[in-house]
Enzyme design. Structure first.
Site, PDB file in Angstrom:
ATOM      1  N   GLU A 169       2.544   6.035  -5.777  1.00 41.97           N
ATOM      2  CA  GLU A 169       1.522   5.091  -5.341  1.00 41.97           C
ATOM      3  C   GLU A 169       0.305   5.879  -4.877  1.00 41.97           C
ATOM      4  OE1 GLU A 169       1.127   1.178  -2.463  1.00 41.97           O
ATOM      5  OE2 GLU A 169       2.065   2.988  -1.730  1.00 41.97           O
ATOM      6  N   ASP A 224       6.260   6.029  -2.429  1.00 41.08           N
ATOM      7  CA  ASP A 224       5.346   5.295  -1.560  1.00 41.08           C
ATOM      8  C   ASP A 224       4.211   6.203  -1.063  1.00 41.08           C
ATOM      9  OD1 ASP A 224       4.879   2.764  -0.081  1.00 41.08           O
ATOM     10  OD2 ASP A 224       5.172   4.013   1.699  1.00 41.08           O
ATOM     11  N   ASP A 231      12.897   3.528  -4.100  1.00 45.68           N
ATOM     12  CA  ASP A 231      11.600   3.730  -3.483  1.00 45.68           C
ATOM     13  C   ASP A 231      11.762   4.824  -2.421  1.00 45.68           C
ATOM     14  OD1 ASP A 231       8.998   3.144  -2.476  1.00 45.68           O
ATOM     15  OD2 ASP A 231       9.273   1.018  -2.955  1.00 45.68           O
ATOM     16  N   HIS A 280       4.815  -6.195  -4.443  1.00 40.87           N
ATOM     17  CA  HIS A 280       5.137  -6.745  -3.124  1.00 40.87           C
ATOM     18  C   HIS A 280       3.963  -6.624  -2.144  1.00 40.87           C
ATOM     19  CE1 HIS A 280       5.680  -2.479  -2.733  1.00 40.87           C
ATOM     20  NE2 HIS A 280       5.605  -2.616  -1.425  1.00 40.87           N
ATOM     21  N   ASP A 281       2.881  -5.939  -2.528  1.00 41.65           N
ATOM     22  CA  ASP A 281       1.680  -5.863  -1.687  1.00 41.65           C
ATOM     23  C   ASP A 281       0.553  -6.732  -2.229  1.00 41.65           C
ATOM     24  OD1 ASP A 281       2.823  -3.941   0.002  1.00 41.65           O
ATOM     25  OD2 ASP A 281       2.019  -2.266  -1.155  1.00 41.65           O
TER      26      ASP A 281
HETATM   27  O1  TEU Z   1       1.483   0.464   0.546  1.00 38.43           O
HETATM   28  C1  TEU Z   1       0.381   1.303   0.744  1.00 38.43           C
HETATM   29  C2  TEU Z   1      -0.904   0.635   0.821  1.00 38.43           C
HETATM   30  O2  TEU Z   1      -1.908   1.221   0.499  1.00 38.43           O
HETATM   31  C3  TEU Z   1      -0.941  -0.711   1.414  1.00 38.43           C
HETATM   32  O3  TEU Z   1      -1.314  -0.492   2.729  1.00 38.43           O
HETATM   33  C4  TEU Z   1      -1.865  -1.639   0.740  1.00 38.43           C
HETATM   34  O4  TEU Z   1      -3.143  -1.096   0.595  1.00 38.43           O
HETATM   35  C5  TEU Z   1      -1.986  -2.870   1.540  1.00 38.43           C
HETATM   36  O5  TEU Z   1      -0.699  -3.330   1.755  1.00 38.43           O
HETATM   37  C6  TEU Z   1      -2.785  -3.933   0.864  1.00 38.43           C
HETATM   38  O6  TEU Z   1      -2.846  -5.049   1.703  1.00 38.43           O
HETATM   39  C7  TEU Z   1       2.744   1.015   0.673  1.00 38.43           C
HETATM   40  C8  TEU Z   1       3.803  -0.049   0.483  1.00 38.43           C
HETATM   41  O7  TEU Z   1       3.740  -0.543  -0.825  1.00 38.43           O
HETATM   42  C9  TEU Z   1       3.606  -1.106   1.526  1.00 38.43           C
HETATM   43  O8  TEU Z   1       4.481  -2.181   1.355  1.00 38.43           O
HETATM   44  C10 TEU Z   1       3.827  -0.452   2.866  1.00 38.43           C
HETATM   45  O9  TEU Z   1       3.546  -1.363   3.880  1.00 38.43           O
HETATM   46  C11 TEU Z   1       2.934   0.782   3.049  1.00 38.43           C
HETATM   47  O10 TEU Z   1       2.944   1.637   1.921  1.00 38.43           O
HETATM   48  C12 TEU Z   1       3.444   1.616   4.195  1.00 38.43           C
HETATM   49  O11 TEU Z   1       4.651   2.210   3.838  1.00 38.43           O
END
Ligand code: TEU
Ligand code: CA
Length: 554
Positions: free
Chosen positions: A253, A198, A96, A328-329
């Site tokens: 992403e 990311d 990542d 994971h989100d």
């Molecule tokens: O996530 C980006 C993102 O858009 C998130 O903010 C998402 O919309 C949110 O978590 C939904 O609740 C990426 C990563 O996957 C995330 O884990 C990180 O926290 C974020 O970037 C910052 O690096």
């Protein structure tokens, strides 16, 4: 076909996967120990969320040193060992890259904040205060509050789209780009096969730095479009300098990107990315209360079908889809869109069937393959900075929600839902760790765990194995055309895949109700009868049972 087009990719959240040394934190040697499990599942690749040196304010998405493995995960040698062992078993390794921001503990930032005229001064986005001393504009950070934080040494503010401990890099500076590219080449030299990038669509900023249009009741306004004017140019450069010459797979992403933007990012002739994670299909249960408060609604499956079908048709023969429901989100799908009690097996496998039947590369998040569910945690059991900041703002400061109302929403969608440790067996801590887990194990681990699932007659894991085998052996799934049937139906997802003289139908009941076949307004469905995969035993011709999912051939 490229290898990643045939692949199913397994996402690992290392912290919560398997702890090999009893310190309560999942680690790289733990992943090595579980490679046989991953091999058994059948995936062609693993993606590890960030394992670099980090203060872990955002669980590794705040990188302090891109070339060091955080000691809590092991040593760089452990990662090399993992790559070697994975490759022996024909499993590719994807890392990542967090290229939009670093940690505030990264030495680049620690230097940058000292003065306006050192080597790193221009590595981040610094702006003068407004005449009254306030922030340069009204942009909101994703994790609450202003997107700007003041630093007295420079008498300036720096920009951060996420937490204040995650300062955004200045991609306009060519040296910054080279630093990131170099870090990626470094990992290529260690054997890494590809990248998940990311929030890569956010690296280019709106260089006017103008206020966003005011929103009543909001001091800071979330940006609707975070893709700046140089995004495609920067990503193309990344492709030319790193991805293509070193033959590395990429999946970016793309949080706010429209389908047209996704197409631009992934159309091969534009030389940007191989795939991009779109967010649109994950918004079918999102809502906002009258005062802008957090809310969820009943998932709109008609919308889910529309969005997925649009992605399938718009990208067909032009670009390649990245397919996912969990990561994971995101929270656990049986709890979020299915039924995690009575029909846990059925709903887990129903959504899996939809995803793996589509054209694109499916991504499976650890635990999804055994139908793990959302734990119903109390406020003090949450860890996530996004959730905690949101609680602080919505419940404590603005009193828009009570704690109970807040928790009702988070029990459905909190990111922490999927970050609870992997449930391996019924022993202490679900077999995740001999020590005290960094994050509480879901108390249902005695019921739901790998060992038990694999012994069960209704094994989610077994179903995933079968789906993944199909993806590898049946070109129709990777190369076949897509056509949706009964698009107006709110309860049943039906689509055809066709390749030469092969014709398949994916048919899924998205509800816990029994649906008479006679309700499905299509004459074509009855032409399919040969079972390819099915989450129920025995065929019923007259009705679809709760969350029944089947792929049929003509
Ligand atoms: O996530 C980006 C993102 O858009 C998130 O903010 C998402 O919309 C949110 O978590 C939904 O609740 C990426 C990563 O996957 C995330 O884990 C990180 O926290 C974020 O970037 C910052 O690096
Ligand atoms: Ca450990």
């Amino acid at each position: 076909m490229k290898w990643w087009q045939k692949a199913v990719i397994y996402e690992i959240y290392p912290k919560s996967f398997y702890d090999s040394n009893g310190d309560g934190i999942g680690d790289i040697p733990g992943i090595i120990k579980k490679l046989p499990y991953i091999k058994d599942l059948g995936v062609y690749a693993i993606w590890l969320t960030p394992i670099y040196l980090s203060p872990q304010v955002d669980n590794g998405y705040d990188v302090a040193d891109y070339r060091k493995v955080d000691p809590m995960f092991g040593a760089t040698d452990d990662l090399k060992e993992l790559i070697k062992e994975a490759h022996k078993q024909n499993i590719k390794v994807i890392l990542d890259m967090v290229a939009n921001h670093t940690s505030d503990q990264c030495v680049w930032f620690r230097e940058s904040k000292k003065s306006k005229d050192n080597y790193f001064s221009d590595f981040y986005i610094w702006k003068d205060p407004k005449p009254d001393g306030s922030a340069p504009n009204n942009w909101a950070a994703s994790f609450g509050g202003s997107a700007w934080t003041y630093v007295p040494e420079r008498n300036q503010y720096y920009l951060h789209y996420y937490a204040s401990q995650q300062p955004d890099l200045n991609w306009e500076n060519p040296i910054v780009r080279q630093y990131i590219f170099d870090a990626m080449r470094y990992w290529k030299a260690q054997g890494v096969d590809g990248w998940r990038l990311d929030v890569i669509t956010q690296i280019s900023k709106d260089l006017t730095f103008k206020d966003a249009p005011k929103v009543p009741g909001k001091k800071y306004v979330p940006l609707k479009n975070t893709s700046g004017p140089h995004m495609h140019k920067f990503i193309h450069e990344l492709n030319r300098e790193v991805l293509s010459p070193f033959d590395m797979m990429s999946v970016g992403e793309a949080p706010n990107s429209s389908i047209d933007e996704i197409l631009k990012l992934t159309a091969p002739e534009r030389e940007e990315l191989d795939m991009a994670f779109s967010f649109e299909h994950m918004r079918i249960d999102k809502a906002t209360g009258p005062n802008g408060e957090l809310a969820v609604k009943k998932p709109d499956f008609k919308q889910l079908k529309d969005v997925l079908s649009k992605m399938q048709t718009k990208l067909a023969n032009k670009a390649w889809n990245a397919l996912y429901f969990e990561n994971h989100d995101r929270s656990r799908i049986p709890s979020r869109w299915g039924d995690d009690k009575k029909y846990r097996y059925e709903s887990a496998t129903a959504f899996a069937t939809i995803l793996h039947g589509l054209c694109g590369t499916p991504f499976v998040f650890q635990g999804e393959e055994i139908g793990m569910t959302n734990p119903q945690y109390d406020m003090n059991q949450y860890e996530d900075i996004e959730l905690k900041n949101s609680y602080q703002e919505q419940v404590e400061e603005k009193k828009l929600l009570t704690t109970k109302e807040f928790l009702d929403v988070e029990h459905k969608i909190a990111r922490d839902n999927s970050r609870a440790p992997m449930q391996w067996n019924s022993s202490k801590n679900a077999g995740f760790s001999q020590g005290t887990p960094w994050y509480q194990v879901n108390p249902n681990y005695d019921e739901i765990n790998v060992e038990k699932d694999r012994q069960s007659k209704k094994s989610v894991f077994k179903y995933y194995q079968d789906l993944i085998k199909l993806r590898h052996n049946e070109d129709i799934l990777t190369e076949g055309t897509y056509k949706e049937l009964i698009p107006e139906d709110e309860n049943v997802f039906a689509y055809k895949r066709d390749l030469n003289d092969k014709h398949w139908l994916v048919l899924v009941n998205l509800t816990s109700k029994t649906i008479p076949m006679a309700d499905l307004k299509s004459d074509e469905i009855k032409n399919y009868s040969k079972i390819i995969i099915h989450n129920y035993e025995g065929q019923e011709e007259k009705q679809l049972r709760p969350y029944e999912a089947v792929i049929l051939a003509k």
